[in-house]
Design a protein around this motif. Structure first.
Motif, PDB file in Angstrom:
ATOM      1  N   PRO A  51     -10.300   2.438  -0.567  1.00 43.25           N
ATOM      2  CA  PRO A  51      -9.087   3.218  -0.850  1.00 43.25           C
ATOM      3  C   PRO A  51      -8.735   3.143  -2.334  1.00 43.25           C
ATOM      4  O   PRO A  51      -9.235   2.269  -3.059  1.00 43.25           O
ATOM      5  CB  PRO A  51      -8.005   2.522  -0.017  1.00 43.25           C
ATOM      6  CG  PRO A  51      -8.718   1.582   0.900  1.00 43.25           C
ATOM      7  CD  PRO A  51     -10.017   1.251   0.261  1.00 43.25           C
TER       8      PRO A  51
ATOM      9  N   ARG B 165       0.836  -1.213   0.000  1.00 46.65           N
ATOM     10  CA  ARG B 165       0.000   0.000   0.000  1.00 46.65           C
ATOM     11  C   ARG B 165       0.863   1.252   0.000  1.00 46.65           C
ATOM     12  O   ARG B 165       0.553   2.242  -0.659  1.00 46.65           O
ATOM     13  CB  ARG B 165      -0.957  -0.004   1.206  1.00 46.65           C
ATOM     14  CG  ARG B 165      -2.059  -1.051   1.100  1.00 46.65           C
ATOM     15  CD  ARG B 165      -3.151  -0.824   2.142  1.00 46.65           C
ATOM     16  NE  ARG B 165      -2.658  -0.980   3.496  1.00 46.65           N
ATOM     17  CZ  ARG B 165      -2.834  -2.075   4.252  1.00 46.65           C
ATOM     18  NH1 ARG B 165      -3.486  -3.122   3.767  1.00 46.65           N
ATOM     19  NH2 ARG B 165      -2.353  -2.141   5.474  1.00 46.65           N
TER      20      ARG B 165
ATOM     21  N   VAL C 276      -1.332   4.317  -1.871  1.00 39.98           N
ATOM     22  CA  VAL C 276      -2.770   4.170  -1.627  1.00 39.98           C
ATOM     23  C   VAL C 276      -3.238   5.269  -0.679  1.00 39.98           C
ATOM     24  O   VAL C 276      -2.579   5.563   0.326  1.00 39.98           O
ATOM     25  CB  VAL C 276      -3.054   2.779  -1.014  1.00 39.98           C
ATOM     26  CG1 VAL C 276      -4.513   2.632  -0.637  1.00 39.98           C
ATOM     27  CG2 VAL C 276      -2.634   1.684  -1.996  1.00 39.98           C
ATOM     28  N   ASN C 277      -4.351   5.902  -0.990  1.00 38.85           N
ATOM     29  CA  ASN C 277      -4.931   6.922  -0.097  1.00 38.85           C
ATOM     30  C   ASN C 277      -6.455   6.823  -0.114  1.00 38.85           C
ATOM     31  O   ASN C 277      -7.039   6.045  -0.876  1.00 38.85           O
ATOM     32  CB  ASN C 277      -4.407   8.327  -0.420  1.00 38.85           C
ATOM     33  CG  ASN C 277      -4.812   8.871  -1.773  1.00 38.85           C
ATOM     34  OD1 ASN C 277      -4.819  10.073  -1.996  1.00 38.85           O
ATOM     35  ND2 ASN C 277      -5.167   8.024  -2.731  1.00 38.85           N
ATOM     36  N   VAL C 278      -7.097   7.602   0.780  1.00 41.08           N
ATOM     37  CA  VAL C 278      -8.546   7.502   0.951  1.00 41.08           C
ATOM     38  C   VAL C 278      -9.158   8.892   0.758  1.00 41.08           C
ATOM     39  O   VAL C 278      -8.579   9.891   1.194  1.00 41.08           O
ATOM     40  CB  VAL C 278      -8.888   6.962   2.366  1.00 41.08           C
ATOM     41  CG1 VAL C 278     -10.384   6.832   2.559  1.00 41.08           C
ATOM     42  CG2 VAL C 278      -8.223   5.606   2.598  1.00 41.08           C
TER      43      VAL C 278
END
Ligand code: FAD
Length: 489
Positions: free
Chosen positions: A177, A137, A142-144
């Motif tokens: 995500p 990740r 990876v981000n939200v």
């Protein structure tokens, strides 16, 4: 004909290829990567959006190949999205330096631990959830999405409506995500930067915003100075030599798909990372034409990761529609995995048509109760796969749509698919060269000393969520162990 002699070759530049390249290059190994698709970053050619697909949108086709609504005629070009058509299933694939990361929706989902354990009983789940998944990740960026932005942004009405309707029907939802940079997205909303997710770009490539592999793993690998990527190089056959090295017959093509040079590469160590279908084709085709050694597990334990597309028309009456403006980047899903009768996960997918078509689209991911198998005859791959393999998936889709319509109104999406069900649409082909079955515990192919398979074909047909985080983590795990065992010395 010139023979090119190199120590390590990687075939394919998707997740498996990119991770292995980085770990080898960091350790000071010189690597050549052969990729049949174009190096988009170098070419400076723009990607197309969904509403106006240009020649960059499809791999050597005369028509665009989105799952629906294709009215565009094209001049054949080595475009970014390919589709392989089999009797009961069509499989979409990314082509270019970065593989599937160029065309995918960027959904970066870690599988449920209980399902991971069920699928990979021999792997140390604790090590995966504490180390390999977090590592994957982090490297994939990876981000939200910010919850307030999601609530306020008109481009996410389809997600808000989708989640609201799911709750009303008694389903649980989850935030998903992504590798699309949500800070960039907030800026594109304010018109501070060029728009990509808000300009219907995704399946034919994103010109901005998405952290595809060319911006993460591959960039880092290139920065070491040890990686050379040869694009528009399509590997045709592999031969095992008496001294356990490999000889590859490769065609260099131009952007019209015409062969401009036939090349022969010779290497000591070979990594096959051509994606599930690409790797299976190379293994089985090479076996058919030059007795390349394979084992009985190759082609077995293949699945579509339970992919099943469905949707609902006329969602307008109660919800007010799904919105004329839609971001292409999905951030929500229905999580019904723990229901023993109907276990599934459904991505709340966008349908950015430039007007409110009052249609909700879902990509369901189910368990794969009955696996398929891939074989090779008459010079082509065939997949043993039909309606019997997707029977339970159809039941789940029917249950889901009926429950949603009962609570919210709407009809099954007959306008999008025959009968409202897209059983033949597959974005996630997995398996056929399964870890620990066709290979040893770390991806080394059985009957071989110097060949490693590192891509989606290692996962036995199902992982319960969108697969690239798992493909990345498994490749990290295999490379970690292969390097410790000095396999690339
Ligand atoms: P790939 O990424 O497929 O890479 C293989 C590479 O090898 C390709 O670039 C190919 O051109 C090259 N190659 C193949 N054969 C040869 C050859 N003979 N010679 C030279 N090169 C060759 N997954 C998610 O997790 N989240 C998502 O949101 C998501 N959305 C998707 C949307 C779409 C439209 C599609 C098509 C897929 C999506 N996926 C998603 C799936 C994901 O992209 C794939 O599972 C992933 O890319 C597979 O990684 P891989 O390393 O196995 O191979």
């Amino acid at each position: 004909q010139k023979e090119i002699d190199v120590p390590i070759i990687i075939i394919g530049s998707g997740y498996g290829g990119a991770v292995s390249a980085l770990r080898l290059c960091e350790a000071g190994k010189k690597v050549i990567m052969l990729e049949m698709g174009l190096n988009w970053g170098k070419s400076n050619l723009p990607y197309s959006n969904l509403l106006k697909p240009g020649q960059s949108s499809a791999w050597l086709k005369t028509k665009s190949i989105a799952p629906f609504l294709n009215i565009f005629s094209l001049k054949p070009f080595t475009g970014v999205l390919d589709r392989l058509d089999f009797e009961h299933i069509n499989i979409w694939i990314g082509r270019g330096v970065g593989g599937g990361s160029l065309v995918n929706g960027g959904m970066a989902v870690t599988p449920k631990e209980s399902y991971f354990k069920e699928i990979f009983p021999d792997l140390d789940a604790q090590k995966f959830y504490s180390f390999y998944f977090p590592l994957a990740r982090k490297e994939l960026k990876v981000n939200v999405i910010d919850e307030q932005f999601l609530q306020d942004c008109p481009f996410y009405k389809f997600t808000r409506v989708g989640e609201g309707e799911a709750h009303k029907a008694g389903f649980k939802t989850m935030r998903v995500p992504n590798v699309y940079d949500f800070d960039y997205m907030e800026k594109e909303y304010k018109n501070e930067v060029p728009r990509s997710a808000f300009n219907t770009e995704v399946i034919y490539g994103n010109n901005h915003g998405k952290n595809s592999l060319d911006k993460t793993y591959l960039k880092k690998a290139l920065d070491t100075g040890n990686l050379e990527i040869l694009d528009l190089h399509s590997v045709d056959t592999i031969k095992l030599n008496d001294d356990k090295t490999y000889t590859l017959n490769v065609q260099q093509i131009d952007t019209a798909g015409k062969t401009v040079a036939d090349k022969v590469f010779h290497c000591k160590k070979l990594i096959l990372a051509a994606g599930t279908m690409g790797t299976l084709k190379l293994l089985l085709h090479s076996n058919a034409v030059n007795n390349f050694p394979i084992n009985e597990s190759i082609g077995k334990n293949w699945g579509n990761n339970g992919n099943f597309m469905t949707g609902r028309n006329w969602v307008k009456p109660l919800s007010g529609g799904t919105g004329a403006k839609q971001s292409t980047i999905p951030v929500g899903g229905v999580d019904n995995w723990d229901d023993p009768d109907h276990p599934f996960f459904a991505e709340i997918a966008p349908l950015p048509m430039g007007m409110d078509v009052a249609t909700a689209l879902y990509l369901q991911i189910n368990r794969v109760d009955k696996k398929g198998s891939v074989s090779y005859s008459n010079n082509q791959l065939t997949i043993d796969w039909d309606e019997s393999n997707t029977k339970k998936m159809r039941e789940n889709a029917d249950y889901f749509i009926k429950k949603m319509n009962k609570a919210n109104g709407g009809t099954r999406a007959h306008l999008l698919f025959n009968n409202g069900f897209g059983a033949n649409i597959c974005y996630h082909p997995l398996g056929g060269c399964v870890l620990g079955e066709a290979t040893n515990a770390f991806g080394k192919l059985k009957n071989h000393d110097n060949l490693f398979v590192l891509d989606g074909s290692l996962i036995p047909g199902t992982i319960g969520v969108n697969p690239f985080v798992t493909i990345t983590a498994i490749t990290e795990y295999c490379m970690d162990n292969l390097m410790k065992q000095n396999e690339f010395a």
